[in-house]
Design an enzyme around this catalytic site. Sequence first.
Site, PDB file in Angstrom:
ATOM      1  N   ASP A 124      -3.179  -3.668  -2.728  1.00  0.00           N
ATOM      2  CA  ASP A 124      -2.391  -4.565  -1.877  1.00  0.00           C
ATOM      3  C   ASP A 124      -2.973  -4.497  -0.471  1.00  0.00           C
ATOM      4  O   ASP A 124      -4.013  -3.859  -0.258  1.00  0.00           O
ATOM      5  CB  ASP A 124      -0.919  -4.120  -1.878  1.00  0.00           C
ATOM      6  CG  ASP A 124      -0.693  -2.812  -1.123  1.00  0.00           C
ATOM      7  OD1 ASP A 124      -1.695  -2.154  -0.736  1.00  0.00           O
ATOM      8  OD2 ASP A 124       0.462  -2.441  -0.926  1.00  0.00           O
TER       9      ASP A 124
ATOM     10  N   ASP B 282       2.288  -5.798   2.075  1.00  0.00           N
ATOM     11  CA  ASP B 282       3.415  -5.078   2.671  1.00  0.00           C
ATOM     12  C   ASP B 282       3.388  -5.274   4.184  1.00  0.00           C
ATOM     13  O   ASP B 282       2.366  -5.011   4.826  1.00  0.00           O
ATOM     14  CB  ASP B 282       3.311  -3.563   2.380  1.00  0.00           C
ATOM     15  CG  ASP B 282       3.589  -3.241   0.923  1.00  0.00           C
ATOM     16  OD1 ASP B 282       4.234  -4.063   0.243  1.00  0.00           O
ATOM     17  OD2 ASP B 282       3.165  -2.167   0.461  1.00  0.00           O
TER      18      ASP B 282
ATOM     19  N   ASP C  67      -1.653  -3.667   3.549  1.00  0.00           N
ATOM     20  CA  ASP C  67      -0.532  -3.129   4.328  1.00  0.00           C
ATOM     21  C   ASP C  67      -0.729  -3.419   5.815  1.00  0.00           C
ATOM     22  O   ASP C  67      -1.814  -3.172   6.350  1.00  0.00           O
ATOM     23  CB  ASP C  67      -0.450  -1.602   4.136  1.00  0.00           C
ATOM     24  CG  ASP C  67      -0.426  -1.208   2.671  1.00  0.00           C
ATOM     25  OD1 ASP C  67       0.636  -1.324   2.058  1.00  0.00           O
ATOM     26  OD2 ASP C  67      -1.484  -0.807   2.137  1.00  0.00           O
TER      27      ASP C  67
HETATM   28  N1  CTP Z   1       4.144   3.971   1.998  1.00  0.00           N
HETATM   29  C1  CTP Z   1       5.372   4.245   2.531  1.00  0.00           C
HETATM   30  N2  CTP Z   1       6.496   3.668   2.019  1.00  0.00           N
HETATM   31  C2  CTP Z   1       6.403   2.804   0.976  1.00  0.00           C
HETATM   32  C3  CTP Z   1       5.149   2.503   0.436  1.00  0.00           C
HETATM   33  C4  CTP Z   1       4.025   3.103   0.976  1.00  0.00           C
HETATM   34  O1  CTP Z   1       5.446   5.018   3.468  1.00  0.00           O
HETATM   35  N3  CTP Z   1       7.513   2.259   0.500  1.00  0.00           N
HETATM   36  C5  CTP Z   1       2.954   4.609   2.574  1.00  0.00           C
HETATM   37  C6  CTP Z   1       2.376   5.606   1.612  1.00  0.00           C
HETATM   38  O2  CTP Z   1       2.589   6.887   2.073  1.00  0.00           O
HETATM   39  C7  CTP Z   1       0.918   5.295   1.580  1.00  0.00           C
HETATM   40  C8  CTP Z   1       0.714   4.058   2.458  1.00  0.00           C
HETATM   41  O3  CTP Z   1       2.002   3.628   2.831  1.00  0.00           O
HETATM   42  O4  CTP Z   1       0.221   6.352   2.139  1.00  0.00           O
HETATM   43  C9  CTP Z   1      -0.008   2.979   1.726  1.00  0.00           C
HETATM   44  O5  CTP Z   1       0.586   2.770   0.459  1.00  0.00           O
HETATM   45  P1  CTP Z   1      -0.112   1.971  -0.703  1.00  0.00           P
HETATM   46  O6  CTP Z   1      -0.346   0.578  -0.292  1.00  0.00           O
HETATM   47  O7  CTP Z   1       0.720   2.166  -1.913  1.00  0.00           O
HETATM   48  O8  CTP Z   1      -1.443   2.775  -0.960  1.00  0.00           O
HETATM   49  P2  CTP Z   1      -2.912   2.609  -0.353  1.00  0.00           P
HETATM   50  O9  CTP Z   1      -3.315   3.955   0.079  1.00  0.00           O
HETATM   51  O10 CTP Z   1      -2.965   1.522   0.659  1.00  0.00           O
HETATM   52  O11 CTP Z   1      -3.757   2.254  -1.635  1.00  0.00           O
HETATM   53  P3  CTP Z   1      -4.225   0.805  -2.123  1.00  0.00           P
HETATM   54  O12 CTP Z   1      -5.527   0.578  -1.469  1.00  0.00           O
HETATM   55  O13 CTP Z   1      -4.342   0.909  -3.602  1.00  0.00           O
HETATM   56  O14 CTP Z   1      -3.174  -0.180  -1.714  1.00  0.00           O
HETATM   57 MN    MN Z   2      -2.199  -0.410   0.203  1.00  0.00          MN
HETATM   58 MN    MN Z   3       1.340  -0.881   0.075  1.00  0.00          MN
END
Ligand code: CTP
Ligand code: MN
Ligand code: MN
Length: 489
Positions: free
Chosen positions: A296, A413, A298
């Site tokens: 995703d 997100d 963020d």
């Molecule tokens: N996080 C959070 N609360 C959430 C979801 C995520 O605090 N409800 C934080 C997590 O601790 C994570 C960061 O946001 O470290 C990013 O989350 P995520 O997008 O799930 O992981 P990524 O490390 O960005 O991996 P990817 O590249 O697969 O998206």
């Molecule tokens: Mn992510």
């Molecule tokens: Mn995320």
Amino acid sequence: MLLVCTLEDVLCLSSRPETCPVRASANMGLESVTHVVSENNSGDEVLELLEKQNGICRTEFKAALVDITWFTESMGAGKPLQLENRHRLQVKRVAAAGTIAVPVSSHACQRRTTLNNRNRLFTDALKILAENAELSENEGRYLAFTRASSVLKSLPYNVTKMDDLKGIPNLGDHSRKVIEEILEGGTCNEVQNLIQNERYQTLMKFTSIFGVGVKTADKWFREGLRTLNELRASKIKFTKQQEAGLLYYEDLILPVTKVEADLIQQIIEEAVHRFLPSAVITLTGGFRRGKEYGHDVDFLITHREEGREEGLISKVISWMTAQGIILYDDTMDNSYHKWKNKESEIFDRFAKCFSIFKLQKMVHNLEPSGTCSHGSLATNETRGIRLAGHAGSSQHLTASAAKDKDWKAVRVDLVVVPFGQYAYALLGWTGSRLFERDLRRYAKHFGHMMLNSHSLFDNKQNKFLLAATEEEIFAHLGLDYIPPQERNA
Ligand code: CTP
Ligand code: MN
Ligand code: MN
């Protein structure tokens, strides 16, 4: 008794002691040196010089390696100052596999983990075991395999024999057995069996649907369901999120590229600035750690004047929805003030939106070579990204399967953060998940502090510690600063 030498002194002492001024004046040898002062060298470089030039074994060399600042500050103070972490030269490399110069920490937040994983063979296997433990809701096993995998990712050498793992923490008997088996035969039986296992395969597939957790996936499995089509054809009452997850499934399992993340950032900036012109939008999560792909994208959104960000998220989402940019959203207001027991949750209380964006593929079509630089996209094609019209609800739950479709569904997100909490939110949302988890664990056990994405509370002083930057948070915790690119634990 202190014997402070420069690096040059030490090199001289060890190679030609008879001509060395230190020996002449103090009549002391290398074994008496307590501090080696150096300027512009890392600890690794110093040790390597000693090793290469003079055959000094780094594990036997006990003197402290310190930066020139310690020397000048001590001179200024008129006495040798107590050594602080910032005075010490950084030693992060290992002399040779197996002989560890510096103990590897059991906390991911004290290790530097880049994306250059030299032990993928082992970490991939351990990851599958961790996933399976998670699917069995065995948190302890999940953590054990995740920690084992993570510590191997941080090693600066390829593990080629069990001896290379001497002194490495977080490797339990089970993980060591897995590594040993792979070292001997290239694969691990348990892992091979799991990959073939029907429950593992099905639950991995079901939990890869947006909105589906382990409990739901397991329930469906026990009801005899095995494929997405069976799910789609079933009478199951899905949540709105799961409906969207199934509808856009084929797109959402595709990796999101950095180029796509940058395009989405431009779209969000345009939308946010309509309502709050000087708001700042920051790409965080895996992309901030330097990853080329993510599951995703963020973003954090903030404004220097705290309070201006209030109410922003719903306006922005409404506008983007009207433009047809948003296929799905789960938007929530800030509820920090209502949070009674601030220790009880891992999730934060920021205003945020878990969404699915409709990203036009036009840009790629315009650049058939596919080699367009990120820069040219940002400058030339911004206006070329036409925002898609409404998705139109499909009864068949397979919107992203259509062949001629010119857009891609992408999970995004968005988190809106009051400026005073921005550094904490940035640290909390940059990840990786294990890095975050160990930061909180470290804060609690070693600092008697409570860290989350809003703040850091010091139980000893009974107060919140303010921070404007991530560096300040690491300093509050007494940790060396680890940049995002080295948080890929
Ligand atoms: N996080 C959070 N609360 C959430 C979801 C995520 O605090 N409800 C934080 C997590 O601790 C994570 C960061 O946001 O470290 C990013 O989350 P995520 O997008 O799930 O992981 P990524 O490390 O960005 O991996 P990817 O590249 O697969 O998206
Ligand atoms: Mn992510
Ligand atoms: Mn995320």
